[in-house]
Scaffold this motif. Structure first.
Motif, PDB file in Angstrom:
ATOM      1  N   SER A  60      -0.612   4.582  -0.883  1.00  0.00           N
ATOM      2  CA  SER A  60      -1.402   5.810  -0.784  1.00  0.00           C
ATOM      3  C   SER A  60      -1.348   6.374   0.626  1.00  0.00           C
ATOM      4  O   SER A  60      -1.355   5.633   1.616  1.00  0.00           O
ATOM      5  N   THR A  61      -1.294   7.697   0.710  1.00  0.00           N
ATOM      6  CA  THR A  61      -1.327   8.368   2.016  1.00  0.00           C
ATOM      7  C   THR A  61      -2.462   9.387   2.070  1.00  0.00           C
ATOM      8  O   THR A  61      -2.397  10.356   2.827  1.00  0.00           O
ATOM      9  N   ASP A  62      -3.511   9.159   1.289  1.00  0.00           N
ATOM     10  CA  ASP A  62      -4.654  10.062   1.353  1.00  0.00           C
ATOM     11  C   ASP A  62      -5.420   9.820   2.652  1.00  0.00           C
ATOM     12  O   ASP A  62      -5.151   8.868   3.391  1.00  0.00           O
ATOM     13  N   LEU A  63      -6.378  10.680   2.949  1.00  0.00           N
ATOM     14  CA  LEU A  63      -7.091  10.620   4.217  1.00  0.00           C
ATOM     15  C   LEU A  63      -7.811   9.285   4.402  1.00  0.00           C
ATOM     16  O   LEU A  63      -7.838   8.731   5.512  1.00  0.00           O
ATOM     17  N   VAL A  64      -8.393   8.767   3.338  1.00  0.00           N
ATOM     18  CA  VAL A  64      -9.095   7.480   3.424  1.00  0.00           C
ATOM     19  C   VAL A  64      -8.140   6.373   3.861  1.00  0.00           C
ATOM     20  O   VAL A  64      -8.465   5.543   4.723  1.00  0.00           O
ATOM     21  N   SER A  65      -6.940   6.361   3.306  1.00  0.00           N
ATOM     22  CA  SER A  65      -5.944   5.349   3.659  1.00  0.00           C
ATOM     23  C   SER A  65      -5.464   5.514   5.095  1.00  0.00           C
ATOM     24  O   SER A  65      -5.306   4.528   5.830  1.00  0.00           O
ATOM     25  N   LEU A  66      -5.235   6.756   5.495  1.00  0.00           N
ATOM     26  CA  LEU A  66      -4.785   7.002   6.863  1.00  0.00           C
ATOM     27  C   LEU A  66      -5.841   6.550   7.872  1.00  0.00           C
ATOM     28  O   LEU A  66      -5.522   5.929   8.892  1.00  0.00           O
ATOM     29  N   ARG A  67      -7.098   6.867   7.592  1.00  0.00           N
ATOM     30  CA  ARG A  67      -8.177   6.456   8.482  1.00  0.00           C
ATOM     31  C   ARG A  67      -8.287   4.933   8.541  1.00  0.00           C
ATOM     32  O   ARG A  67      -8.445   4.354   9.618  1.00  0.00           O
ATOM     33  N   TYR A  86      -2.640   9.884  10.803  1.00  0.00           N
ATOM     34  CA  TYR A  86      -4.066  10.179  10.947  1.00  0.00           C
ATOM     35  C   TYR A  86      -4.328  10.859  12.301  1.00  0.00           C
ATOM     36  O   TYR A  86      -5.090  11.840  12.377  1.00  0.00           O
ATOM     37  N   ARG A 128      -3.392  14.461  12.321  1.00  0.00           N
ATOM     38  CA  ARG A 128      -4.396  15.298  11.643  1.00  0.00           C
ATOM     39  C   ARG A 128      -5.555  15.600  12.589  1.00  0.00           C
ATOM     40  O   ARG A 128      -6.071  16.721  12.614  1.00  0.00           O
ATOM     41  N   HIS A 148       0.850  -1.197   0.000  1.00  0.00           N
ATOM     42  CA  HIS A 148       0.000   0.000   0.000  1.00  0.00           C
ATOM     43  C   HIS A 148       0.882   1.242   0.000  1.00  0.00           C
ATOM     44  O   HIS A 148       1.765   1.385   0.848  1.00  0.00           O
ATOM     45  N   LEU A 169       1.161   5.278   9.193  1.00  0.00           N
ATOM     46  CA  LEU A 169      -0.049   5.841   8.603  1.00  0.00           C
ATOM     47  C   LEU A 169      -1.068   6.178   9.689  1.00  0.00           C
ATOM     48  O   LEU A 169      -1.711   7.242   9.638  1.00  0.00           O
TER      49      LEU A 169
END
Length: 288
Positions: free
Chosen positions: A220-227, A282, A285, A218, A278
């Motif tokens: 991706s480090t977008d918000l969906v991935s972090l969550r 999150y 943030r 994996h 990750l």
């Protein structure tokens, strides 16, 4: 302080009478993101993080209140908002726990063992229960009533526990090495419930091993991935932190062939490496 320590230790106990999942998750969140002990988190942040895990604010606030009463958490404002921090006195125990949880050590087949002998007058049977419970929750095996055994590297932990609970006068410690013909494999199976222990490892493997391949690639480090990483990491770590206390690092040479603990440790180590950063991103943030 002993009550606060007991609350932390009790969070590792398996079984139907263990702490509720959301309560243990809160301890995990403070244990990871409220460290070193004394670093405060806003209540609103904890409530928000727990809502992502599927828990209602009322139950979260209730658990925080309980942890305050137990002395695990202490009030500490954060930027003018209500917050809590782990009691600073817990930090030495948390540091020892970090090593056992994240870098579990296995006893070598030829290394010495720690024997703990205790004798408590009948009038002080409450102290006998305190000692027995502590030894069990720290991962000691029972040789005979009043005599327990564990890898020698648990010495600091068990002495801390006995000191905090004021029962050192009833306890003696001995370093021991097996002498004579073999049989340690059989003895370990008598002193620890290996069948039960392996079932806990198997449950962990069944729940999390299939996630390893997904997260190892994996990127991706977008918000969906972090969550999603946070939603997996807190249950993962909460589940795992029990296991090194049920298995105190028994020598692999004395365990059954195909020991499930090896797979479980590998799965945790690989997932921790992949998703802990990750999940931490999150949380940062959410704290901003």
């Amino acid at each position: 302080m002993a009550i606060a320590l007991d609350e932390i230790i009790a969070g590792r106990a398996p079984g139907e009478h263990s702490q509720a999942a959301h309560h243990r998750f809160i301890i995990t969140i403070f244990g990871v993101y409220g460290r070193p002990a004394g670093r405060a988190l806003k209540v609103s942040t904890v409530v928000g993080l727990m809502s992502v895990l599927g828990y209602e604010p009322a139950s979260v606030r209730s658990s925080i209140s309980r942890l305050k009463k137990k002395g695990v958490l202490v009030p500490q404002a954060v930027d003018g908002a209500v917050g809590y921090a782990l009691a600073e006195e817990l930090e030495p125990h948390m540091i020892i726990g970090d090593e056992r949880i994240f870098s579990p050590r296995s006893q070598g087949a030829n290394e010495p063992w720690l024997m703990v002998s205790y004798s408590v007058p009948e009038a002080q049977r409450k102290n006998r229960q305190i000692i027995r419970t502590g030894l069990t929750r720290l991962g000691f095996g029972t040789v005979v009533p009043g005599l327990s055994i564990a890898p020698a590297h648990l010495r600091a932990e068990v002495m801390e526990y006995m000191t905090k609970h004021g029962v050192t006068e009833y306890v003696d410690y001995f370093a021991s090495e097996p002498i004579g013909p073999g049989g340690m494999r059989q003895r370990v199976a008598q002193w620890w419930n290996l069948e039960s222990l392996e079932s806990h490892y198997r449950e962990f493997v069944d729940l999390y091993e299939h996630e390893v391949a997904k997260w190892s690639t994996h990127t991706s480090t977008d918000l969906v991935s972090l969550r999603a990483a946070f939603q997996l990491y807190i249950p993962l770590l909460t589940h795992w932190r029990r296991l090194p206390y049920l298995d105190p690092g028994l020598p692999i040479e004395f365990l059954p062939d195909g020991w499930m603990g090896i797979r479980a440790r590998r799965a945790f180590t690989e997932l921790h490496r992949s998703i802990a950063p990750l999940a931490a991103a999150y949380v940062r943030r959410e704290m901003a």
